[in-house]
Design a protein around this motif. Sequence first.
Motif, mmCIF file in Angstrom:
data_model
loop_
_atom_site.group_PDB
_atom_site.id
_atom_site.type_symbol
_atom_site.label_atom_id
_atom_site.label_comp_id
_atom_site.label_asym_id
_atom_site.label_seq_id
_atom_site.Cartn_x
_atom_site.Cartn_y
_atom_site.Cartn_z
ATOM 1 N N LEU A 120 52.890 65.706 22.379
ATOM 2 C CA LEU A 120 53.912 64.765 22.807
ATOM 3 C C LEU A 120 54.268 64.583 24.272
ATOM 4 O O LEU A 120 54.593 63.549 24.745
ATOM 5 C CB LEU A 120 55.332 65.204 22.000
ATOM 6 C CG LEU A 120 56.766 64.224 22.308
ATOM 7 C CD1 LEU A 120 56.288 62.966 21.743
ATOM 8 C CD2 LEU A 120 57.882 64.952 21.414
ATOM 9 N N ASN A 121 54.177 65.705 24.941
ATOM 10 C CA ASN A 121 54.277 65.664 26.321
ATOM 11 C C ASN A 121 53.198 64.902 27.146
ATOM 12 O O ASN A 121 53.632 64.038 28.180
ATOM 13 C CB ASN A 121 54.288 67.253 27.030
ATOM 14 C CG ASN A 121 55.384 67.789 26.631
ATOM 15 O OD1 ASN A 121 56.467 67.579 26.173
ATOM 16 N ND2 ASN A 121 55.594 69.028 27.350
ATOM 17 N N ARG A 122 51.942 64.785 26.660
ATOM 18 C CA ARG A 122 51.111 63.988 27.367
ATOM 19 C C ARG A 122 51.390 62.532 27.147
ATOM 20 O O ARG A 122 51.403 61.778 28.222
ATOM 21 C CB ARG A 122 49.726 64.243 26.615
ATOM 22 C CG ARG A 122 49.161 65.609 27.035
ATOM 23 C CD ARG A 122 47.364 65.482 27.061
ATOM 24 N NE ARG A 122 47.249 64.949 25.516
ATOM 25 C CZ ARG A 122 47.045 65.674 24.306
ATOM 26 N NH1 ARG A 122 47.249 67.149 24.548
ATOM 27 N NH2 ARG A 122 46.918 65.390 23.126
ATOM 28 N N ASN A 123 51.854 62.228 26.042
ATOM 29 C CA ASN A 123 52.209 60.833 25.921
ATOM 30 C C ASN A 123 53.695 60.608 26.567
ATOM 31 O O ASN A 123 53.697 59.279 27.219
ATOM 32 C CB ASN A 123 52.412 60.620 24.482
ATOM 33 C CG ASN A 123 51.216 60.558 23.559
ATOM 34 O OD1 ASN A 123 50.187 59.430 23.539
ATOM 35 N ND2 ASN A 123 50.838 61.633 22.895
ATOM 36 N N ALA A 124 54.405 61.499 26.670
ATOM 37 C CA ALA A 124 55.699 61.084 27.550
ATOM 38 C C ALA A 124 55.415 61.071 29.099
ATOM 39 O O ALA A 124 56.016 60.095 29.736
ATOM 40 C CB ALA A 124 56.601 62.413 27.441
ATOM 41 N N TYR A 125 54.272 61.809 29.472
ATOM 42 C CA TYR A 125 54.072 61.433 30.892
ATOM 43 C C TYR A 125 53.197 60.317 30.931
ATOM 44 O O TYR A 125 53.501 59.646 32.426
ATOM 45 C CB TYR A 125 53.055 62.753 31.304
ATOM 46 C CG TYR A 125 53.427 64.201 31.324
ATOM 47 C CD1 TYR A 125 55.066 64.372 31.523
ATOM 48 C CD2 TYR A 125 52.762 65.218 30.807
ATOM 49 C CE1 TYR A 125 55.392 65.750 31.259
ATOM 50 C CE2 TYR A 125 53.436 66.348 30.647
ATOM 51 C CZ TYR A 125 54.286 66.739 30.964
ATOM 52 O OH TYR A 125 55.193 68.006 30.966
ATOM 53 N N ILE A 126 52.643 59.646 30.207
ATOM 54 C CA ILE A 126 52.189 58.319 30.180
ATOM 55 C C ILE A 126 53.350 57.502 30.405
ATOM 56 O O ILE A 126 53.068 56.488 31.294
ATOM 57 C CB ILE A 126 51.154 57.923 29.028
ATOM 58 C CG1 ILE A 126 50.085 58.987 29.211
ATOM 59 C CG2 ILE A 126 50.641 56.469 29.108
ATOM 60 C CD1 ILE A 126 49.147 58.868 27.637
ATOM 61 N N MET A 127 54.141 57.476 29.559
ATOM 62 C CA MET A 127 55.429 56.382 29.689
ATOM 63 C C MET A 127 56.175 56.730 31.044
ATOM 64 O O MET A 127 56.656 55.741 31.520
ATOM 65 C CB MET A 127 56.187 56.860 28.251
ATOM 66 C CG MET A 127 55.590 56.666 27.102
ATOM 67 S SD MET A 127 55.138 55.005 26.729
ATOM 68 C CE MET A 127 56.722 53.835 26.418
#
Length: 718
Positions: free
Chosen positions: A568-575
């Motif tokens: 989830l953090n990886r995708n949050a960093y993308i956003m």
Amino acid sequence: MNDTEKPADTPSEEEDFGDPRTYDPDFKGPVSNRSCTDVLCCMIFLLCIVGYIVLGLVAWVHGDPRRAAYPTDSQGHFCGQKGTPNENKTILFYFNLLRCTSPSVLLNLQCPTTQICVSKCPEKFLTYVEMQLLYTKDKSHWEDYRQFCKTTAKPVKSLTQLLLDDDCPTAIFPSKPFLQRCFPDFSTKNGTLTIGSQIVFQDGNGGTRSVIELGAANGINKLLDAKSLGLKVFEDYATTWYWILIGLMIAMVLSWIFLILLRFIAGCLFWVFMIGVIGIIGYGIWHCYQQYTNLQEHPRSVLTVYDIGIQTNISMYFELQQTWFTLMIILCIIEVIVILMLIFLRNRIRVAIILLKEGSKAIGYVPSTLVYPALTFILLSICICYWVVTAVFLATSGVPVYKVIAPEGHCIHENQTCDPEIFNTTEIAKACPGALCNFAFYGGKSLYHQYIPTFHVYNLFVFLWLINFVVALGQCALAGAFATYYWAMKKPDDIPRYPLFTAFGRAIRYHTGSLAFGSLIIALIQMFKIVLEYLDHRLKRTENTLSKFLQCCLRCCFWCLENAIKFLNRNAYIMIAIYGRNFCRSAKDAFNLLMRNVLKVAVTDEVTYFVLFLGKILVAGSIGVLAFLFFTQRLPVIAQGPASLNYYWVPLLTVILGSYLIAHGFFSVYAMCVETIFICFCEDLERNDGSTEKPYFITPNLHGILIKKQLVPQKQKE
């Protein structure tokens, strides 16, 4: 027009800039007009770093790494320290090992006997009484013996002086230096523990003692086995270190080649991956079967692992049929699983290949991303080195503490703190004749010394936080660079210069707090896991079946939680890299986006990760096969491998593990690229509809395989 009316194309107040479901004709990738996010967490993070630096400085002032590098004699002086009288005396010698009850006592420097620094260990049996008798005939015997005595020692002139003299050991016996300390020259002879090929020896007091009386014989045997194994492993590394480096360099070159080829022949290269992995596993199965059949001729090979028990000589296990049969079964199961996954995931693999091609284009236009893992490695190395150095200085903080010991018997003042300079004039020396004031350990009673355990915990926690922050910074920077590529309508003309540098600067300037927030969550979970392992270690003797089951469940839960949060953090960093919002908002948007496209997530991310994992296995496996053939002298045509290895698996496992880590570093860039492109694709579908007014930014090839919908062709250079 009424003042209250708004133009039709003006976003409402509820629609903030960058809403994925709001079309913005000027949106061309990561938002440049952004502000700082999660400022409170940023301030806390910076304060923790300042505190971490202060802790390191304080530990540096109070600590002394020499205490870990050099052994210390009874007076608290270092052995082998330059610029001191002990500069050439690098080894610690114990006056009477019979007073030590176990080998662990020797290692912890808590043996209740005088300890001095010497230049070499004794090489023969000799008692103090014998030396005095020989001294009357030959003065050289005293010179040989006095090096194991205190500096104040002098030859005695009467029997009374001989009995009262405590400046020399009562006896010396053959020893060898180990861990900079004179350990008895233990060896085994016909299964019996000996010292210098002798089982009994004189104790210097007119009696004879056995080797067993020096301590726990079983513990000594284990110490000998561990020492022998460690020395052999060290010898293997010393012999093969340059070959290991060559193997790791080949792995790096091979990873580069695979990444370059992925852009042009991703489909063909995938099947090379698959055939290579299947072939390597097949070779392993064949080799295990060959060894299994060859051992059938040896009668001892029918023994099982339970028959021989736990052995430090690992090669003994490879002389058993059961070992090779077990390895063969495991490899067969892995081979079947890989083949079945290929059969059932063949359609999804086609999607993964297209995504890899698209990722190859992105990396081709932003080649600096392939170098970024080196920066991550440097930052991680700095964090690890600082943590280790701080831990060493904390562990060696304090002043020498001296304790009363009574070698000749019980003393009511034993273990009390004392001062060696005035000890002989105190009442303790009079009440306990023969008592000594010896160095015990480093410590203190100040406020700083009382909180050293807390400082160790703080050191570990901030280290975990920094490690996860460095990883998060890399993911956000790479995501920003690849998002810039995706949202360029005309590729590569619309891609700005230095996208990776720009994304890295934005992440540091605006989103340090958000990255610290996400990494803090991971650090807390990892800290709980470490505490759980610590409790497991401390309570191991009191465990029962239920507690073991609960601990296994907790480990499993924390493992699942950590991996879920990381995803989830990886995708949050993308956003964050695209829209510049705070961590919670970005994590929420990323989660909702993934849930709305959950089927596409299963189709793309996981299968792509599987393909990249096969690439890592192929790199590590290829280098591993070459290393195996080389270190076992089966490639004499190419180069002559080292012929004097104790365990060929030592350099082999090192090369395999190092090759996998190198391949992981390179392929992780691809994984982040594919994940970023997928998130941007999902955003693209919700923002645009493929019409002339709202064209998709995705390339036609990738769009055609992910969704069946008419697409307006893009003008871009292939």
